[in-house]
Motif scaffolding. Structure first.
Motif, mmCIF file in Angstrom:
data_model
loop_
_atom_site.group_PDB
_atom_site.id
_atom_site.type_symbol
_atom_site.label_atom_id
_atom_site.label_comp_id
_atom_site.label_asym_id
_atom_site.label_seq_id
_atom_site.Cartn_x
_atom_site.Cartn_y
_atom_site.Cartn_z
ATOM 1 N N THR A 56 44.616 38.339 46.724
ATOM 2 C CA THR A 56 45.461 37.607 45.774
ATOM 3 C C THR A 56 46.928 37.861 46.050
ATOM 4 N N THR A 57 47.280 39.095 46.362
ATOM 5 C CA THR A 57 48.670 39.422 46.654
ATOM 6 C C THR A 57 49.155 38.700 47.902
ATOM 7 N N SER A 81 46.173 40.607 39.235
ATOM 8 C CA SER A 81 44.963 40.591 40.059
ATOM 9 C C SER A 81 44.271 41.948 40.047
ATOM 10 N N ASN A 138 42.364 42.439 44.872
ATOM 11 C CA ASN A 138 43.786 42.647 44.639
ATOM 12 C C ASN A 138 44.614 42.264 45.859
ATOM 13 N N SER A 139 44.171 42.681 47.040
ATOM 14 C CA SER A 139 44.955 42.445 48.261
ATOM 15 C C SER A 139 44.959 40.971 48.651
ATOM 16 N N LEU A 157 52.202 36.190 47.485
ATOM 17 C CA LEU A 157 53.459 36.507 48.152
ATOM 18 C C LEU A 157 53.871 35.391 49.108
ATOM 19 N N VAL A 176 50.476 41.033 41.532
ATOM 20 C CA VAL A 176 49.916 42.329 41.937
ATOM 21 C C VAL A 176 49.165 42.987 40.780
ATOM 22 N N LEU A 226 55.843 38.090 41.558
ATOM 23 C CA LEU A 226 55.143 38.936 42.517
ATOM 24 C C LEU A 226 54.465 40.109 41.819
ATOM 25 N N TYR A 275 47.671 47.016 52.891
ATOM 26 C CA TYR A 275 46.856 47.396 51.739
ATOM 27 C C TYR A 275 45.678 48.250 52.198
#
Length: 253
Positions: A51-52, A29, A48-49, A56, A26, A22, A173
């Motif tokens: 991909t997270t 990315s 970033n968000s 996740l 974060v 994880l 995010y």
């Protein structure tokens, strides 16, 4: 009577590897976003968000049947607190083991992300994140995370956790000022990345305190909404598979 949960060693391994991946998602990315869109912070956050969220969700599906896919010390602590009176959830010693595995795994994930992008393996971030607005954002993000997880467990919909938890983190995010760290292990790990996703060590204590407060708020809220929530604590985040093992592997405190 044997406890149906997987052996503690397997669960700790799942938490260590899951949290590490994880954090790698974060931070990795975040590094990629910084390289791809160096002049556009908004686009970096979008990359970033998204991909997270995807990462996740997949990690919850992969590791959930083994450990519950907590990846977060405050989630494990709430599992223990809500389950104590009903004999469900983690034991006190399990919580300590989970937290240690999550922190160690998270730091390893930060190092992995650095190495994947040819950066120094060990870094210390100089990105300061401080101020009342950011701390309030962490309280909101963490409270919402706990409320989502426990509400799904209480209503028999823990199977939806992968999508729901990832969706909450993705949304937070954007609507929280802190960009939703919502996780002490991830926060500590992000100290070791001097990149878009990093956080300065001096900013970490206040973030962690805000996350603990948020976890308390979320637990109180969901307990008020669903008074028998403690009975479902064993399903946080998702119920572990039924694999017989020695009773001592998961003793109750």
């Amino acid at each position: 009577m044997p406890d149906p949960a997987p052996a503690l060693a397997r669960r700790l391994l799942a938490e260590l590897v899951g949290t590490g991946l994880l954090v790698a998602v974060v931070i990795g990315s975040g590094i990629a976003a910084q390289e791809l869109s160096p002049q556009d912070t908004g686009l970096q956050l979008l990359q970033n968000s998204i991909t997270t969220v995807f990462g996740l969700g997949v990690l919850i599906l992969v590791f959930g049947p083994v450990s519950g896919a907590h990846f977060n010390p405050v989630v494990s602590a709430v599992d223990w607190v809500l389950g104590r009176r009903h004999g469900t959830g983690l034991s006190g010693s399990d919580v300590l083991g989970y937290a240690a595995a999550q922190i160690i795994g998270g730091i390893a994930g930060a190092v992995l992300a650095n190495l994947m992008f040819d950066l120094p393996a060990l870094q210390i971030s100089d990105t300061g994140r401080t101020g009342l607005g950011l701390w309030v954002g962490e309280v909101v993000a963490t409270a919402g995370l706990i409320a989502v997880i426990v509400a799904l467990a209480r209503t028999g919909r823990a199977s939806l956790s992968a999508a729901a938890v990832a969706s909450w983190i993705g949304a937070a995010y954007w609507f929280t000022s802190s960009t939703s760290f919502a996780n002490p292990a991830v926060t500590l790990s992000r100290m070791f990345s001097d990149t878009f996703a990093g956080i300065q060590p001096s900013s970490v204590p206040a973030f962690v305190l805000a996350q603990i407060l948020g976890a308390v708020v979320g637990a109180v809220l969901v307990t008020a909404l669903y008074p028998d929530a403690p009975a479902a604590a064993g399903s946080v985040v998702v119920p572990a598979e039924a694999t017989p093992h020695r009773p001592s592997d998961r003793s109750r405190s």
